[in-house]
Scaffold this motif. Structure first.
Motif, PDB file in Angstrom:
ATOM      1  N   ILE A  77      -7.834 -24.481   6.983  1.00 34.93           N
ATOM      2  CA  ILE A  77      -6.803 -23.746   6.144  1.00 34.93           C
ATOM      3  C   ILE A  77      -6.695 -22.363   6.848  1.00 34.93           C
ATOM      4  N   LYS A  78      -5.486 -21.778   6.890  1.00 32.94           N
ATOM      5  CA  LYS A  78      -5.173 -20.568   7.573  1.00 32.94           C
ATOM      6  C   LYS A  78      -4.609 -19.742   6.594  1.00 32.94           C
ATOM      7  N   PHE A  79      -5.090 -18.544   6.189  1.00 30.86           N
ATOM      8  CA  PHE A  79      -4.593 -17.728   5.238  1.00 30.86           C
ATOM      9  C   PHE A  79      -3.868 -16.424   5.999  1.00 30.86           C
ATOM     10  N   ILE A  80      -2.735 -15.876   5.477  1.00 34.02           N
ATOM     11  CA  ILE A  80      -2.107 -14.973   6.359  1.00 34.02           C
ATOM     12  C   ILE A  80      -1.617 -13.823   5.048  1.00 34.02           C
ATOM     13  N   ALA A  81      -2.258 -12.621   5.085  1.00 34.34           N
ATOM     14  CA  ALA A  81      -1.927 -11.848   3.956  1.00 34.34           C
ATOM     15  C   ALA A  81      -0.737 -11.183   4.114  1.00 34.34           C
ATOM     16  N   SER A  82      -0.131 -10.877   3.019  1.00 33.97           N
ATOM     17  CA  SER A  82       1.290 -10.367   2.986  1.00 33.97           C
ATOM     18  C   SER A  82       1.356  -9.200   3.446  1.00 33.97           C
ATOM     19  N   LYS A  83       2.396  -8.394   3.735  1.00 29.83           N
ATOM     20  CA  LYS A  83       2.554  -6.928   4.059  1.00 29.83           C
ATOM     21  C   LYS A  83       2.113  -6.034   3.028  1.00 29.83           C
ATOM     22  N   SER A  84       2.453  -6.326   1.829  1.00 25.42           N
ATOM     23  CA  SER A  84       2.199  -5.596   0.618  1.00 25.42           C
ATOM     24  C   SER A  84       0.526  -5.177   0.691  1.00 25.42           C
ATOM     25  N   LEU A  85       0.048  -6.374   0.671  1.00 25.54           N
ATOM     26  CA  LEU A  85      -1.483  -6.459   0.554  1.00 25.54           C
ATOM     27  C   LEU A  85      -2.053  -5.675   1.661  1.00 25.54           C
ATOM     28  N   LYS A  86      -1.509  -5.849   2.780  1.00 27.49           N
ATOM     29  CA  LYS A  86      -2.126  -5.035   4.117  1.00 27.49           C
ATOM     30  C   LYS A  86      -1.978  -3.697   3.937  1.00 27.49           C
ATOM     31  N   MET A  87      -0.705  -3.342   3.267  1.00 28.90           N
ATOM     32  CA  MET A  87      -0.522  -1.820   3.049  1.00 28.90           C
ATOM     33  C   MET A  87      -1.309  -1.227   2.382  1.00 28.90           C
ATOM     34  N   LYS A  88      -1.671  -1.856   0.898  1.00 24.90           N
ATOM     35  CA  LYS A  88      -2.521  -1.465   0.231  1.00 24.90           C
ATOM     36  C   LYS A  88      -3.833  -1.362   0.857  1.00 24.90           C
ATOM     37  N   GLN A  89      -4.312  -1.875   1.416  1.00 26.90           N
ATOM     38  CA  GLN A  89      -5.669  -2.004   2.151  1.00 26.90           C
ATOM     39  C   GLN A  89      -5.735  -0.754   3.099  1.00 26.90           C
TER      40      GLN A  89
END
Length: 96
Positions: A77-89
């Protein structure tokens, strides 16, 4: 955070009992698992995407036996974080 802590937070934010929020979380997780088992991609807006990928068969040289061994293919299983989640982090890490 573990599942019990998540259940408490959901119950507090939504005004449900912990038993009700546990049922909702379990149904949510079961639905994701069923979709992944069916080979479907699961996208949750503002969180990310889960998808089943296949690792191809590969060869490896064993230094002890001096033989070439084959690793069989498998699903993962591969997880790719969304842009908004990356920006918040990223914003959070810049603040500290």
């Amino acid at each position: 955070m573990n599942k019990r802590e998540l259940t408490k937070k959901v119950a507090e934010k939504c005004g449900y009992t912990q038993a009700t929020s546990a049922q909702v979380i379990n149904a949510f997780i079961d639905s994701i698992i069923e979709s992944l088992e069916a080979g479907e991609k699961v996208t949750i807006q503002d969180f990310g995407t889960l998808a089943v990928k296949q690792q191809k068969t590969r060869k490896r040289f064993n230094l002890i036996t001096k033989e070439v061994e084959n690793y069989s293919s498998y699903d993962y299983i591969k997880f790719i974080a969304s842009k908004s989640l990356k920006m918040k982090q990223k914003e959070k890490s810049l603040k500290s």
